[in-house]
Every structure is written in structure tokens, then in C-alpha cells.
Write a protein that holds these residues in place. Sequence first.
Motif, mmCIF file in Angstrom:
data_model
loop_
_atom_site.group_PDB
_atom_site.id
_atom_site.type_symbol
_atom_site.label_atom_id
_atom_site.label_comp_id
_atom_site.label_asym_id
_atom_site.label_seq_id
_atom_site.Cartn_x
_atom_site.Cartn_y
_atom_site.Cartn_z
ATOM 1 N N VAL A 1 -29.023 14.819 9.107
ATOM 2 C CA VAL A 1 -28.612 15.515 10.320
ATOM 3 C C VAL A 1 -29.207 14.817 11.540
ATOM 4 O O VAL A 1 -30.399 14.476 11.539
ATOM 5 N N TYR A 2 -28.389 14.556 12.538
ATOM 6 C CA TYR A 2 -28.883 14.054 13.834
ATOM 7 C C TYR A 2 -28.622 15.108 14.902
ATOM 8 O O TYR A 2 -27.464 15.471 15.120
ATOM 9 N N HIS A 3 -29.632 15.572 15.551
ATOM 10 C CA HIS A 3 -29.485 16.546 16.635
ATOM 11 C C HIS A 3 -28.594 17.708 16.211
ATOM 12 O O HIS A 3 -27.658 18.081 16.930
ATOM 13 N N GLY A 4 -28.844 18.235 15.014
ATOM 14 C CA GLY A 4 -28.087 19.403 14.564
ATOM 15 C C GLY A 4 -26.697 19.098 14.036
ATOM 16 O O GLY A 4 -26.020 20.004 13.543
ATOM 17 N N ARG A 5 -26.265 17.830 14.137
ATOM 18 C CA ARG A 5 -24.936 17.481 13.613
ATOM 19 C C ARG A 5 -25.090 16.677 12.325
ATOM 20 O O ARG A 5 -25.771 15.653 12.323
ATOM 21 N N PRO A 6 -24.447 17.119 11.235
ATOM 22 C CA PRO A 6 -24.577 16.359 9.992
ATOM 23 C C PRO A 6 -23.843 15.022 10.054
ATOM 24 O O PRO A 6 -22.652 14.986 10.363
ATOM 25 N N ALA A 7 -24.582 13.939 9.787
ATOM 26 C CA ALA A 7 -23.953 12.626 9.643
ATOM 27 C C ALA A 7 -23.572 12.413 8.186
ATOM 28 O O ALA A 7 -22.631 11.680 7.871
ATOM 29 N N LEU A 8 -24.324 13.058 7.282
ATOM 30 C CA LEU A 8 -23.979 13.083 5.856
ATOM 31 C C LEU A 8 -24.056 14.534 5.415
ATOM 32 O O LEU A 8 -25.062 15.206 5.633
ATOM 33 N N GLY B 1 -13.920 3.936 5.576
ATOM 34 C CA GLY B 1 -13.784 5.148 6.380
ATOM 35 C C GLY B 1 -13.874 4.824 7.853
ATOM 36 O O GLY B 1 -14.377 3.768 8.224
ATOM 37 N N PRO B 2 -13.404 5.735 8.682
ATOM 38 C CA PRO B 2 -13.391 5.483 10.127
ATOM 39 C C PRO B 2 -14.797 5.356 10.705
ATOM 40 O O PRO B 2 -15.772 5.785 10.084
ATOM 41 N N SER B 3 -14.884 4.777 11.877
ATOM 42 C CA SER B 3 -16.143 4.649 12.587
ATOM 43 C C SER B 3 -16.749 6.035 12.803
ATOM 44 O O SER B 3 -16.041 6.982 13.149
ATOM 45 N N GLY B 4 -18.041 6.159 12.547
ATOM 46 C CA GLY B 4 -18.719 7.432 12.758
ATOM 47 C C GLY B 4 -18.647 8.375 11.570
ATOM 48 O O GLY B 4 -19.145 9.499 11.627
ATOM 49 N N SER B 5 -18.076 7.924 10.454
ATOM 50 C CA SER B 5 -17.911 8.818 9.300
ATOM 51 C C SER B 5 -19.168 8.909 8.438
ATOM 52 O O SER B 5 -19.229 9.710 7.506
ATOM 53 N N GLY B 6 -20.174 8.042 8.713
ATOM 54 C CA GLY B 6 -21.448 8.152 7.997
ATOM 55 C C GLY B 6 -21.731 7.031 7.018
ATOM 56 O O GLY B 6 -22.736 7.067 6.301
ATOM 57 N N LYS B 7 -20.895 6.004 7.001
ATOM 58 C CA LYS B 7 -21.047 4.905 6.034
ATOM 59 C C LYS B 7 -22.385 4.196 6.188
ATOM 60 O O LYS B 7 -23.112 3.977 5.225
ATOM 61 N N SER B 8 -22.681 3.836 7.438
ATOM 62 C CA SER B 8 -23.925 3.127 7.729
ATOM 63 C C SER B 8 -25.132 4.013 7.416
ATOM 64 O O SER B 8 -26.118 3.568 6.810
ATOM 65 N N THR B 9 -25.044 5.263 7.798
ATOM 66 C CA THR B 9 -26.135 6.207 7.512
ATOM 67 C C THR B 9 -26.383 6.307 6.004
ATOM 68 O O THR B 9 -27.536 6.352 5.561
ATOM 69 N N LEU B 10 -25.313 6.291 5.230
ATOM 70 C CA LEU B 10 -25.457 6.380 3.770
ATOM 71 C C LEU B 10 -26.272 5.210 3.213
ATOM 72 O O LEU B 10 -27.253 5.422 2.487
#
Length: 239
Positions: free
Chosen positions: A12-19, A36-45
Amino acid sequence: TPVVQVSNLRKVYHGRPALDGVDLTVAEGEVVVVLGPSGSGKSTLVRCIDQLEKIDGGAIYLDGELLGFAHRHGALRPLSEDDIAAQRRRMGMVFQQFNLFPHWTVLRNITEAAVAVHGMSKGAARERAETLLEKVGLPDKANAYPRQLSGGQQQRVAIARSVATRPRVLLFDEPTSALDPELVEEVLTVIKDLARSGLTMVVVTHEMEFARQVADRCVFMVDGKVVEQNTTEEFFEQP
Ligand code: ADP
Ligand code: ADP
């Protein structure tokens, strides 16, 4: 035991789930491409798998061992930085920006971790680096500095560095996104060769043709969730 197992992962970043509850299993020798599209959480994963990000829920296992935490006195406690570093050493990561040390030669960029962290002898590390430089098509660049190389060449050095320590899994975070278009293919070819040699890999990329040719399995993410996960054949057959 899978090489990598991700179970109900939350970040979660600032209350918003990235994963938001991601499950992923990567078997020995398997190549999984994350799309997946940009911002979908691939890099975070992949950054969570490499423990560059602290996770907010779920668990990640490497060869069956829990990453980042240990059960102590009936509770789950974070590992010390040293223990986390030791776990991270069993993985290799290749970034969008090649992250080579500008003041070190290509050879030293590849050998440093193997010698200083893994305790390989200088001679053995140099020999392995030379073999790897041949494999990535740069046999004559051992004494060059990163700035003397093209982006594609630098990324191939970064790939050689990431495999020098014989990681259990190689993680790629958009390895060709920072490259001029004409340099993309030479880097993808090197990754393809590594995949064929049996390395276990998780590759975040937008290169669909690469995914079609190299992936055993494709994972498609949207809004922090895996919305599709299939063999590459089935993934690309769909209308
Ligand atoms: P992708 O790799 O699919 O483009 P990311 O994993 O980079 O997606 O990002 C997933 C979401 O998390 C996005 O909404 C992004 O803005 C957010 N995010 C990623 N890293 C951070 C960060 N360090 N701080 C705050 N938000 C972040
Ligand atoms: P990518 O799409 O390859 O993940 P980004 O441009 O989204 O690249 O992110 C680049 C860096 O910025 C990453 O380290 C990511 O964690 C961080 N980042 C992404 N989104 C945000 C955000 N909303 N706030 C803060 N940092 C972010």
C-alpha cells in the motif's frame, strides 16, 4: 518446492493498494513474464520479491524460505538488515536504468559482488566475468567504463553482473524500456539465451513478441491484481 512463491501479497502507498492480494508461483527453470498497463503494480511486485520494498501483507518465499520475516516466540518478526541482505544475495535483479557504478570498469562491476559479498576468489570471479562477457557479446569490454558503452551494452553488462553470483532467480524490471529502439533487440536476445540455459526468471516487460517467444507463462496485472495467468500458448491464443 517452487523457487518463488508469492502469496496474497499486499503493498500500500498512501492508503492506495499497489498490490492487492497477488499470488504467483515460479517453478525451477520457468520464465514468467508479467504484463499489464502502466501503474498496474508490475514493478512493485518484482521490487517486493527482491525486498527493495517492505510488504504490507501476505508472504513471499524463496525456495520455501519465508523472505523478510521469521517466526519468533509465536510471532512474525522482521529479519535484521543483514539477514535480509543474505536473502537478497540469492536473487539477481536487472533494472530499467542499468545501475552500473560509473567509476568501476565493466570487469569490476561484474566481479565486485561475487568477490566482496559471495567470497569468490578474484581469479574465479574474473574467469566467470570473462565467460559471461562473451555470452552477452562483449568479450572485449572488460576494461571499458560504463560511459564508454551504449545503453544496450551497459544493460548487457548489468545482466552479466546479475548472473555472476549464480542467483536462484533473476528478476527483470522493464529491462529495455530505457533503451533506444534499435538497442532493444540485442538485450532481449541476451535474456532469451539465459532463459534457454534454464535460469528461473520473472520478467516485467511491454515486449509482447518477447513474451510470446520466451515466456512459459504470462501474468497480466490490472490495478494491483493478477487478472489473468496462463501458459503463453493459451495467453496469446485468445481473441
Ligand atoms: P507498473 O510497474 O505496473 O507501471 P508500479 O508498480 O510502478 O506499476 O506502480 C503501481 C502503483 O503504485 C502506481 O499507482 C504507482 O504510482 C504506485 N507507486 C509505485 N511506487 C510508489 C512509491 N514509491 N510511492 C508511492 N506510490 C508508488
Ligand atoms: P515504472 O513504471 O517502471 O514502475 P515509474 O516511473 O512508475 O516506473 O516509477 C519510477 C520510480 O518512482 C519507482 O521507484 C517507483 O517506486 C517510484 N514511484 C512511482 N510512482 C510513484 C508515486 N506516485 N509516488 C512516489 N514514487 C513513485
